[in-house]
Write an enzyme that holds these catalytic residues in place. Structure first.
Site, PDB file in Angstrom:
ATOM      1  N   CYS A 131      44.501 -22.218  36.278  1.00 29.79           N
ATOM      2  CA  CYS A 131      43.665 -22.793  37.338  1.00 29.79           C
ATOM      3  C   CYS A 131      44.440 -23.861  38.111  1.00 29.79           C
ATOM      4  CB  CYS A 131      42.378 -23.363  36.757  1.00 29.79           C
ATOM      5  SG  CYS A 131      42.668 -24.561  35.439  1.00 29.79           S
ATOM      6  N   GLU A 147      33.774 -25.680  35.633  1.00 32.18           N
ATOM      7  CA  GLU A 147      35.232 -25.794  35.837  1.00 32.18           C
ATOM      8  C   GLU A 147      35.665 -24.481  36.471  1.00 32.18           C
ATOM      9  OE1 GLU A 147      36.941 -28.377  35.476  1.00 32.18           O
ATOM     10  OE2 GLU A 147      36.199 -29.599  33.826  1.00 32.18           O
ATOM     11  N   LEU A 148      35.906 -24.495  37.785  1.00 28.22           N
ATOM     12  CA  LEU A 148      36.105 -23.235  38.502  1.00 28.22           C
ATOM     13  C   LEU A 148      37.544 -23.111  39.022  1.00 28.22           C
ATOM     14  CD1 LEU A 148      32.637 -23.236  40.298  1.00 28.22           C
ATOM     15  CD2 LEU A 148      33.235 -22.369  38.040  1.00 28.22           C
ATOM     16  N   GLU A 159      42.098 -17.720  45.861  1.00 32.35           N
ATOM     17  CA  GLU A 159      42.855 -17.929  44.623  1.00 32.35           C
ATOM     18  C   GLU A 159      43.589 -16.620  44.291  1.00 32.35           C
ATOM     19  OE1 GLU A 159      40.690 -18.363  40.887  1.00 32.35           O
ATOM     20  OE2 GLU A 159      41.932 -20.085  40.394  1.00 32.35           O
ATOM     21  N   LYS A 164      30.591 -18.625  24.060  1.00 31.55           N
ATOM     22  CA  LYS A 164      30.785 -17.228  24.481  1.00 31.55           C
ATOM     23  C   LYS A 164      32.176 -17.135  25.101  1.00 31.55           C
ATOM     24  CE  LYS A 164      30.653 -14.418  27.432  1.00 31.55           C
ATOM     25  NZ  LYS A 164      31.835 -13.572  27.784  1.00 31.55           N
ATOM     26  N   PRO A 165      33.152 -16.613  24.343  1.00 28.61           N
ATOM     27  CA  PRO A 165      34.506 -16.508  24.909  1.00 28.61           C
ATOM     28  C   PRO A 165      34.594 -15.322  25.860  1.00 28.61           C
ATOM     29  CG  PRO A 165      34.469 -15.655  22.658  1.00 28.61           C
ATOM     30  CD  PRO A 165      33.071 -16.104  22.961  1.00 28.61           C
TER      31      PRO A 165
HETATM   32  P1  NAD Z   1      35.113 -15.025  35.103  1.00 28.71           P
HETATM   33  O1  NAD Z   1      34.257 -15.856  35.975  1.00 28.71           O
HETATM   34  O2  NAD Z   1      35.240 -13.585  35.406  1.00 28.71           O
HETATM   35  O3  NAD Z   1      34.598 -15.095  33.588  1.00 28.71           O
HETATM   36  C1  NAD Z   1      34.483 -16.320  32.892  1.00 28.71           C
HETATM   37  C2  NAD Z   1      33.487 -16.158  31.754  1.00 28.71           C
HETATM   38  O4  NAD Z   1      32.193 -15.939  32.315  1.00 28.71           O
HETATM   39  C3  NAD Z   1      33.760 -14.969  30.839  1.00 28.71           C
HETATM   40  O5  NAD Z   1      33.486 -15.347  29.515  1.00 28.71           O
HETATM   41  C4  NAD Z   1      32.761 -13.935  31.313  1.00 28.71           C
HETATM   42  O6  NAD Z   1      32.380 -12.997  30.321  1.00 28.71           O
HETATM   43  C5  NAD Z   1      31.590 -14.807  31.684  1.00 28.71           C
HETATM   44  N1  NAD Z   1      30.650 -14.226  32.645  1.00 28.71           N
HETATM   45  C6  NAD Z   1      30.851 -13.215  33.524  1.00 28.71           C
HETATM   46  N2  NAD Z   1      29.724 -13.000  34.249  1.00 28.71           N
HETATM   47  C7  NAD Z   1      28.810 -13.899  33.819  1.00 28.71           C
HETATM   48  C8  NAD Z   1      27.463 -14.201  34.194  1.00 28.71           C
HETATM   49  N3  NAD Z   1      26.821 -13.528  35.157  1.00 28.71           N
HETATM   50  N4  NAD Z   1      26.831 -15.205  33.564  1.00 28.71           N
HETATM   51  C9  NAD Z   1      27.454 -15.936  32.605  1.00 28.71           C
HETATM   52  N5  NAD Z   1      28.727 -15.677  32.192  1.00 28.71           N
HETATM   53  C10 NAD Z   1      29.396 -14.682  32.800  1.00 28.71           C
HETATM   54  O7  NAD Z   1      36.524 -15.733  35.077  1.00 28.71           O
HETATM   55  P2  NAD Z   1      37.858 -15.233  34.369  1.00 28.71           P
HETATM   56  O8  NAD Z   1      38.436 -14.117  35.142  1.00 28.71           O
HETATM   57  O9  NAD Z   1      37.602 -15.038  32.930  1.00 28.71           O
HETATM   58  O10 NAD Z   1      38.783 -16.537  34.508  1.00 28.71           O
HETATM   59  C11 NAD Z   1      39.593 -16.804  35.610  1.00 28.71           C
HETATM   60  C12 NAD Z   1      38.967 -17.875  36.481  1.00 28.71           C
HETATM   61  O11 NAD Z   1      38.696 -19.030  35.729  1.00 28.71           O
HETATM   62  C13 NAD Z   1      39.893 -18.307  37.598  1.00 28.71           C
HETATM   63  O12 NAD Z   1      39.164 -18.443  38.785  1.00 28.71           O
HETATM   64  C14 NAD Z   1      40.381 -19.673  37.134  1.00 28.71           C
HETATM   65  O13 NAD Z   1      40.785 -20.546  38.164  1.00 28.71           O
HETATM   66  C15 NAD Z   1      39.185 -20.179  36.426  1.00 28.71           C
HETATM   67  N6  NAD Z   1      39.560 -21.226  35.488  1.00 28.71           N
HETATM   68  C16 NAD Z   1      39.222 -22.497  35.773  1.00 28.71           C
HETATM   69  C17 NAD Z   1      39.618 -23.513  34.927  1.00 28.71           C
HETATM   70  C18 NAD Z   1      39.266 -24.943  35.200  1.00 28.71           C
HETATM   71  O14 NAD Z   1      39.398 -25.745  34.289  1.00 28.71           O
HETATM   72  N7  NAD Z   1      38.851 -25.310  36.388  1.00 28.71           N
HETATM   73  C19 NAD Z   1      40.349 -23.211  33.780  1.00 28.71           C
HETATM   74  C20 NAD Z   1      40.673 -21.901  33.529  1.00 28.71           C
HETATM   75  C21 NAD Z   1      40.276 -20.902  34.387  1.00 28.71           C
END
Ligand code: NAD
Length: 524
Positions: A276, A242-243, A374, A169-170
């Site tokens: 990240c 991975e947050l 962040e 799920k992208p």
């Molecule tokens: P996000 O948490 O808003 O969304 C990530 C994914 O989760 C999306 O595909 C979204 O549709 C999905 N999602 C949203 N709500 C959900 C739910 N309730 N249940 C399941 N899936 C759900 O994050 P974002 O804004 O897309 O990405 C940015 C964040 O990602 C930043 O905090 C960044 O640090 C982190 N990140 C971490 C890494 C790592 O490797 N640690 C890499 C890249 C990005």
């Protein structure tokens, strides 16, 4: 204006964050459709898991060639939906994936090969132990938008090569890079049921978590990660999380100021700060503080901002206006609490709705949001320190623990400090590049997550360890089975002494007392 809008016919509409031009639309998968995708994946997986590793590697080899040939086409898709410069789409996305493919080709057979487990205990010597990596079955992958190709690709390829099927799920903001991954793997010969891309937004993600997948690899924000972990816990679904990060950069008094300031500028502003592993906090020794700040300001002034499709551009836009408002809030909060604004500090609407100028802030403190939350934007907040101990304490004073860097001309000193920093990765004299080292495990501690992707540890996340034990004397009852009695008690007591007592005499006496157990005749 949001880059995405849900439409009546349940489509997500993707817009280029630099121009707001439509990139395309993709369906919002319903709960029933996601369930059906997982079931198709489950049906296809056993045959794939039984296939030889060389058959799986053959698909990977074809994929590698297709990706090399179509790199510019894929880079254009990445840039259109994420806004990043084309050069970054090639260097931080496509190159990372190709390196990961090479790692898997070189190492997956040996890492996934069943392993003999020798036994030290003499009572277990007549057994043959084997450790087998068993694929979970269907791996669910949920991805963010900031690295829309490299993140889902590396995770998907690692899951597939280990014998799993994947339902991906992208992010709703960047679905097309994942659809390109799916297309390339299909062209490379992968059964289409083994990788299914279910497009949609947050609810589609939570439906995937609840769908019956066997393991979840989630990459995204801490807030969503916590929600995902809660629903996963309800059915004890194993997860990799991975947050977010708030990576510190420590510049010691013996660092090369020119090199370290270039690293700080690139590390904070690359991908418009939406990485990240971005440099989100910078601590500089007071003896070089002013010189370092001046170099950062001069280098920031030379950066060119605009749409990522323009090859002269260093920095693209932010992904959407919500992200831009977070950046504005952090800058305003920092200035109101006494930080000095040395560069940038404002949105650039003349370039487009989501552009923010690369910003250097000096004299920040840990009371400011920019040093605690962040930011995920093009901000370089800098403060000084006096001793190495103080720098380590500042670096560790964070809820996050993804990565960090130490800058010094003395590698030993840098590595000693690295050991004291609570982060999944600490680089000495580099930033962010660890993500491009396929051998290096990627992941964090504290709020930055659980588990690892990339490298050996990333592969091991995709299989569960099954221990298979075969007895070499199947016709022999075991000496420790029923048929106990006073003699057996003495024998066992002697056996414990024989194995573990520090005293040699007691060990020998124990050996003598336990030998009778080999002659036990009254076993049930
Ligand atoms: P996000 O948490 O808003 O969304 C990530 C994914 O989760 C999306 O595909 C979204 O549709 C999905 N999602 C949203 N709500 C959900 C739910 N309730 N249940 C399941 N899936 C759900 O994050 P974002 O804004 O897309 O990405 C940015 C964040 O990602 C930043 O905090 C960044 O640090 C982190 N990140 C971490 C890494 C790592 O490797 N640690 C890499 C890249 C990005």
């Amino acid at each position: 204006m949001n880059a995405i809008a849900a439409e009546a016919q349940a489509q997500i509409v993707v817009r280029n964050p630099a121009t707001q031009e439509g990139v395309g639309s993709a369906p919002v998968f319903s709960e029933r459709e996601i369930q059906a995708a997982v079931e198709r994946a489950r049906a296809a997986q056993p045959c794939w898991a039984r296939a030889s590793i060389s058959a799986r590697l053959a698909v990977l080899r074809s994929f590698r060639q297709l990706l090399v040939e179509q790199k510019n086409k894929i880079a254009a898709v990445i840039t259109a939906e994420s806004g990043k410069p084309l050069a970054e789409a090639l260097s931080t996305e496509i190159l990372v994936v190709l390196d990961a493919v090479q790692f898997l080709l070189n190492n997956a057979p040996s890492i996934l090969r069943p392993e003999r487990v020798p036994h030290a205990n003499p009572a277990m010597k007549l057994k043959r132990g084997l450790l087998v990596g068993q694929p979970y079955g269907v791996i669910g992958i949920i991805s963010p938008w900031n690295y829309p190709f490299s993140l889902p690709s590396v995770q998907t390829l690692t899951a597939l090569i280990s014998g799993n099927a994947v339902v991906l799920k992208p992010s709703e903001l960047t679905p097309f890079s994942s659809l390109e991954l799916q297309r390339l793997l299909g062209e490379a010969g992968l059964d289409r049921d083994l990788l299914q891309v279910v497009t949609g937004d947050g609810p589609a993600g939570s439906e995937l978590v609840a769908s019956g997948i066997d393991k979840l690899v989630f990459t995204g924000s801490v807030a969503t990660g916590k929600k995902v972990a809660q629903s996963a816990a309800a059915r004890l679904l194993p997860v990799v999380l991975e947050l977010g990060g708030k990576d510190p950069m420590i510049v010691l008094d013996d660092a090369d100021v020119d090199v370290a300031s270039s690293a700080a500028v690139w590390g904070a502003f690359m991908n418009a700060g939406q990485t990240c592993l971005s440099v989100e906090r910078c601590y500089v020794h007071q003896s070089i503080y002013n010189e370092f700040l001046q170099a950062c300001v001069e280098k920031t002034a030379r950066l060119r901002q605009g749409p990522g499709t323009d090859s002269k551009v260093d920095l693209g836009p932010m992904i959407h206006d919500r992200q831009l408002r977070t950046v504005e809030r952090h800058v305003e909060d920092a200035i109101s609490r006494g930080a000095r604004l040395l560069a940038g500090g404002k949105a650039l609407p003349q370039l487009g709705p989501n552009f923010f100028a690369p910003t250097v802030l000096a004299d920040v403190t840990h009371e400011m949001a920019v040093m605690r939350e962040e930011t995920f934007g093009p901000i370089l907040p800098v403060r000084s320190f006096q001793t190495d101990d103080e720098a380590v304490a500042l670096a560790n004073d964070s809820e996050f623990g993804l990565a960090a860097s130490v800058w010094t001309s003395n590698r030993g000193r840098g590595e000693a400090l690295a050991r004291r920093i609570n982060a999944g990765t600490v680089m000495v004299n580099d930033v962010i590049a660890c993500f491009g080292i396929s051998e290096a495990p990627h992941g964090g501690v504290k709020a930055s997550g659980i588990g690892r992707t990339h490298g050996r540890y990333g592969l091991e996340e995709m299989v569960w360890p099954k221990y298979i034990d075969s007895d070499r004397l199947p016709g022999m009852k075991k000496l420790w089975w029923y048929g106990y009695g006073p003699a057996f008690h003495t024998q066992m007591s002697g056996f414990v002494d024989f194995l573990f007592d520090r005293n040699l005499i007691k060990r020998m006496r124990g050996a003598a007392n336990s030998t009778g157990s080999f002659l036990r005749r009254k076993l049930l």
